[in-house]
Design a protein around this motif. Structure first.
Motif: not given
Length: 473
Positions: A197-215
């Motif tokens: 639900d884009p009106d009520r939910e905010l995407p949260v990216f769980w950043h695992v180190p050295k797994s392409g997070g910066t890209t």
């Protein structure tokens, strides 16, 4: 052969006694045969002997000693026969019963217990998980402080109890305080069984180190134009004042909160970040703590990009060895070989399982991998670094980024070109020597990351088999 010999001896004795018939006029031949055959009891024999009193009185007791042993021999022969019959029956039952068990076990092995490949990924052939009582997994990575892991060991958790399976996204209480409190904390994230639900939910990216997070950050904040919330915005955070969106020179935009550490997350919560609607996406390695900024109405929607744990550990070592610009840099890596790193306290120890289950110190057990699997499956949309293009495509379509103009530095018509350039030339990439699967380094790191390997295998299953239809749904 034994029975034939016994029968032969019996006939010889019988013939010998018959030659004494003249001397034993008072004895009825029929009674003697009954004694020899052992067909009747001693009580019946006595009745037969007493039927004719005159004959009994005329019986010559001088031969009584010869008859008595003959009667006893008959009983012995009968008992021997019975014993041999019991032994023969027992042998037959034993042979046929064990044959049936063997057939059943062979069927079970072929049909039910199909052998599983160890978590070898080609070369490593000893990917077994040690028992709980011998598992010695320590918390800690990068001198125990980087990425928020403490290397202090604590007393083993004794509450190794089975967990209740979730029912339609509802996680039942288990009676284990650690697990129940963790599910309560993760209640800030929506369940994957529910539509986004884009009106009520905010995407949260769980950043695992050295797994392409910066890209991925470049793809989201620059190419797509999302307003982000991570450590970059933390540079503009203030103890007073309101939340705001900061515009950088390259056109990327961030909310002035730091979602990468405990202090920054607490500050964001105090300022009502989760309800502000300022950000389009959050990036944080603190999976469980980040959930605290949300409430019952405003939820987070987790997604992540995972990488093969052994390849990630190798990449992390060579990166920390050279990355003097990082706050995690330490001189300890400067002259260290990767073989030394693999057996040292600085090597990763099931980082993903620990962060998902909030078990940052002490031992990790099989119950933790079960809990990590459940959390990952019920709370996160999965992407795989080794399949970056289809992963980003899934994120883009699932969250509806591909149909919305966020007003970022790149026009919607140029997004495709931007995405292609970033993926072809990823940011923060670091070249390093390759180590073959099954080699010494690979196996040493495997021993410390076996639970993460199991979790990664489960993530592959989710990516390919479970969540492939989410966008369509």
């Amino acid at each position: 052969e034994i029975l034939a010999k016994i029968e032969s001896r019996r006939r010889d004795r019988k013939e010998s006694r018959r030659r004494q018939k003249d001397e034993d006029d008072g004895i009825d031949v029929e009674i003697i045969e009954l004694f020899e055959e052992g067909e009747d009891s001693a009580e019946e024999d006595d009745e037969l002997l007493t039927e004719d009193g005159s004959q009994y009185e005329a019986f010559d007791h001088s031969n009584e000693n010869e008859i008595e042993p003959s009667w006893r021999d008959s009983i012995k022969r009968i008992m021997v026969r019975i014993l041999w019959m019991i032994v023969a029956v027992a042998a037959i039952v034993y042979v046929f019963y064990n044959d049936e068990l063997l057939e059943e076990s062979e069927v079970d092995e072929d049909v039910v217990s199909k052998p599983k490949e160890p978590y070898s990924y080609k070369g490593y052939k000893d990917g077994r998980i040690p028992d709980d009582d011998v598992a010695q997994y320590r918390g800690g990575i990068v001198d125990g402080e980087a990425f928020g892991i403490s290397s202090d060991e604590t007393e083993d958790d004794k509450s190794d109890q089975p967990q209740d399976e979730p029912d339609n996204g509802v996680h039942e209480h288990t009676g284990i305080s650690q697990i129940d409190s963790l599910w309560e904390q993760l209640d800030g994230y929506s369940e994957m069984v529910k539509p986004y639900d884009p009106d009520r939910e905010l995407p949260v990216f769980w950043h695992v180190p050295k797994s392409g997070g910066t890209t991925l950050q470049d793809l989201m904040m620059h190419c797509i134009g999302l307003v982000g919330a991570n450590e970059i915005g933390g540079s503009y955070a203030a103890d007073t004042g309101s939340l705001k969106v900061v515009h950088l020179e390259n056109g990327n935009r961030y909310v002035n909160v730091d979602m990468s550490n405990e202090v920054g997350i607490a500050h964001a919560k105090d300022f009502g970040f989760g309800q502000s609607g300022l950000a389009n996406v959050v990036m944080t390695p603190r999976f469980d703590e980040a959930a605290s900024v949300f409430d019952d109405y405003h939820k987070g929607r987790c997604f992540t990009l995972l990488r093969h744990p052994i390849k990630r550990a190798i990449s992390l070592f060579y990166y920390l060895k050279d990355a003097t610009w990082e706050h995690t840099y330490s001189e300890v890596y400067k002259n260290m070989t990767i073989e030394e790193f693999a057996v040292s306290k600085y090597a990763e120890d099931n980082w993903m399982v620990r962060f998902l289950t909030n078990e940052m110190s002490g031992n990790v057990y099989e119950r933790h991998i079960g809990l990590a699997k459940e959390i990952l499956e019920s709370k996160c949309l999965i992407g795989i670094l080794e399949e970056l293009k289809p992963s980003f495509k899934r994120f883009n379509e699932y969250f509806g980024w591909n149909t919305k103009d966020f007003g970022g530095p790149v026009k919607m018509t140029d997004r495709g070109t931007c995405v292609g350039r970033v993926i072809s030339h990823p940011d923060n990439a670091h070249s390093h020597p390759n180590h073959e699967e099954g080699g010494e380094v690979w196996n040493l790191l495997m021993q410390k990351n076996q639970y993460d390997m199991i979790l990664y295998d489960h993530a592959l299953h989710l990516f390919h088999d479970v969540q492939s239809e989410l966008v369509t749904r």
